[in-house]
Design a protein around this motif. Structure first.
Motif, PDB file in Angstrom:
ATOM      1  N   ILE A  28       0.841  -1.204   0.000  1.00 22.86           N
ATOM      2  CA  ILE A  28       0.000   0.000   0.000  1.00 22.86           C
ATOM      3  C   ILE A  28       0.872   1.247   0.000  1.00 22.86           C
ATOM      4  O   ILE A  28       0.638   2.194  -0.764  1.00 22.86           O
ATOM      5  N   ASP A  29       1.913   1.260   0.843  1.00 26.56           N
ATOM      6  CA  ASP A  29       2.813   2.415   0.899  1.00 26.56           C
ATOM      7  C   ASP A  29       3.505   2.639  -0.450  1.00 26.56           C
ATOM      8  O   ASP A  29       3.622   3.781  -0.921  1.00 26.56           O
ATOM      9  N   VAL A  30       3.975   1.558  -1.058  1.00 27.65           N
ATOM     10  CA  VAL A  30       4.629   1.663  -2.365  1.00 27.65           C
ATOM     11  C   VAL A  30       3.653   2.206  -3.403  1.00 27.65           C
ATOM     12  O   VAL A  30       4.000   3.080  -4.217  1.00 27.65           O
ATOM     13  N   THR A  31       2.419   1.717  -3.375  1.00 35.41           N
ATOM     14  CA  THR A  31       1.421   2.155  -4.351  1.00 35.41           C
ATOM     15  C   THR A  31       1.064   3.618  -4.167  1.00 35.41           C
ATOM     16  O   THR A  31       0.914   4.361  -5.144  1.00 35.41           O
ATOM     17  N   VAL A  32       0.940   4.062  -2.914  1.00 33.68           N
ATOM     18  CA  VAL A  32       0.691   5.485  -2.648  1.00 33.68           C
ATOM     19  C   VAL A  32       1.806   6.331  -3.253  1.00 33.68           C
ATOM     20  O   VAL A  32       1.558   7.348  -3.922  1.00 33.68           O
ATOM     21  N   ARG A  33       3.042   5.914  -3.035  1.00 33.55           N
ATOM     22  CA  ARG A  33       4.182   6.681  -3.557  1.00 33.55           C
ATOM     23  C   ARG A  33       4.184   6.706  -5.086  1.00 33.55           C
ATOM     24  O   ARG A  33       4.408   7.769  -5.698  1.00 33.55           O
ATOM     25  N   LEU A  34       3.905   5.570  -5.701  1.00 35.65           N
ATOM     26  CA  LEU A  34       3.942   5.503  -7.165  1.00 35.65           C
ATOM     27  C   LEU A  34       2.798   6.287  -7.792  1.00 35.65           C
ATOM     28  O   LEU A  34       2.983   6.947  -8.825  1.00 35.65           O
ATOM     29  N   ILE A  35       1.615   6.227  -7.197  1.00 36.66           N
ATOM     30  CA  ILE A  35       0.500   7.021  -7.720  1.00 36.66           C
ATOM     31  C   ILE A  35       0.828   8.505  -7.613  1.00 36.66           C
ATOM     32  O   ILE A  35       0.530   9.292  -8.520  1.00 36.66           O
ATOM     33  N   ALA A  36       1.441   8.906  -6.502  1.00 33.87           N
ATOM     34  CA  ALA A  36       1.820  10.309  -6.320  1.00 33.87           C
ATOM     35  C   ALA A  36       2.823  10.742  -7.384  1.00 33.87           C
ATOM     36  O   ALA A  36       2.775  11.877  -7.876  1.00 33.87           O
ATOM     37  N   GLU A  37       3.729   9.831  -7.769  1.00 35.25           N
ATOM     38  CA  GLU A  37       4.773  10.177  -8.727  1.00 35.25           C
ATOM     39  C   GLU A  37       4.318  10.051 -10.177  1.00 35.25           C
ATOM     40  O   GLU A  37       4.701  10.866 -11.028  1.00 35.25           O
ATOM     41  N   HIS A  38       3.497   9.022 -10.463  1.00 34.30           N
ATOM     42  CA  HIS A  38       3.199   8.690 -11.859  1.00 34.30           C
ATOM     43  C   HIS A  38       1.713   8.732 -12.209  1.00 34.30           C
ATOM     44  O   HIS A  38       1.356   8.551 -13.380  1.00 34.30           O
ATOM     45  N   GLY A  39       0.847   8.947 -11.210  1.00 29.48           N
ATOM     46  CA  GLY A  39      -0.579   8.887 -11.480  1.00 29.48           C
ATOM     47  C   GLY A  39      -1.059   7.448 -11.521  1.00 29.48           C
ATOM     48  O   GLY A  39      -0.255   6.506 -11.592  1.00 29.48           O
TER      49      GLY A  39
END
Length: 204
Positions: A28-39
């Motif tokens: 979940i943490d990784v996905t939050v970070r990736l969505i923030a960076e890449h949408g």
């Protein structure tokens, strides 16, 4: 593998182990970070797996699809915001609760730009999220604040709380968006301006 016989009760879902819970939290943490960076569109299952250091199959062991993982990331970010704002509002009296709402909302989103972008994405993607879920809690806080102050009981003190809450919510959104686009912009100072405007409206 034991099969259920005719008429047998369905099995209760197995509780995840501590290791599985930790892995789910990491994903979940990784996905939050990736969505923030890449949408959302740029956050593929392969990218999530690579960032977490595991295989796509391992990701799918914990979440049945990318969409399920993205929903969990959205809920995690929203839950964090709600808990933070709720704690700030609950720590002050009713009269100061609307101001605490504004300050804590802006402060949380300022300190967590990654979560901010995920929350914006979550609200945009939610087809069944009603606008009242955003304005009604603040309108209720404003009503209680006016009651505590004595303003709500005075003759001629009627105030359109729904519209006021919508305006304040829009102001919070604009302050946070301006800070995301221009990091030098001070959102906390802007929040104080918004609080002063709100106070003049609630307690004329």
């Amino acid at each position: 593998m034991t099969r259920e016989g005719p008429g047998s009760a369905p099995r209760e879902p197995r509780e995840p182990t501590l290791t599985e819970q930790a892995r789910r939290a990491q994903l979940i943490d990784v996905t939050v970070r990736l969505i923030a960076e890449h949408g959302n569109a740029g956050t593929s299952l392969a990218r999530i797996a690579e960032a977490a250091g595991i295989t796509k199959a391992a990701v799918l062991y914990h979440f049945r699809s990318k969409d399920a993982l993205v929903r969990a990331a959205h809920e995690s970010a929203l839950t964090g915001l709600v808990e933070h704002v709720g704690g700030a509002v609950g720590s002050v009296g009713a009269e100061r609760a609307p101001a605490a709402y504004v300050r804590s909302m802006v402060g949380y989103l300022r300190d967590r730009p990654g979560h901010t972008r995920v929350i914006v994405d979550a609200v945009a993607d939610s087809e069944d999220r009603r606008s009242s879920e955003r304005w009604r809690p603040l309108a209720d806080l404003m009503h209680a604040a006016r009651q505590a102050h004595g303003t709500g009981t005075e003759a001629g003190s009627a105030l359109d709380l729904r519209t006021t809450a919508l305006i304040v919510g829009g102001g919070i959104d604009a302050i946070v968006a301006e800070h995301l686009d221009h990091p030098g912009y001070d959102p906390l100072a802007a929040a104080e301006v918004l609080v002063a405007m709100l106070d003049r409206t609630l307690f004329p």
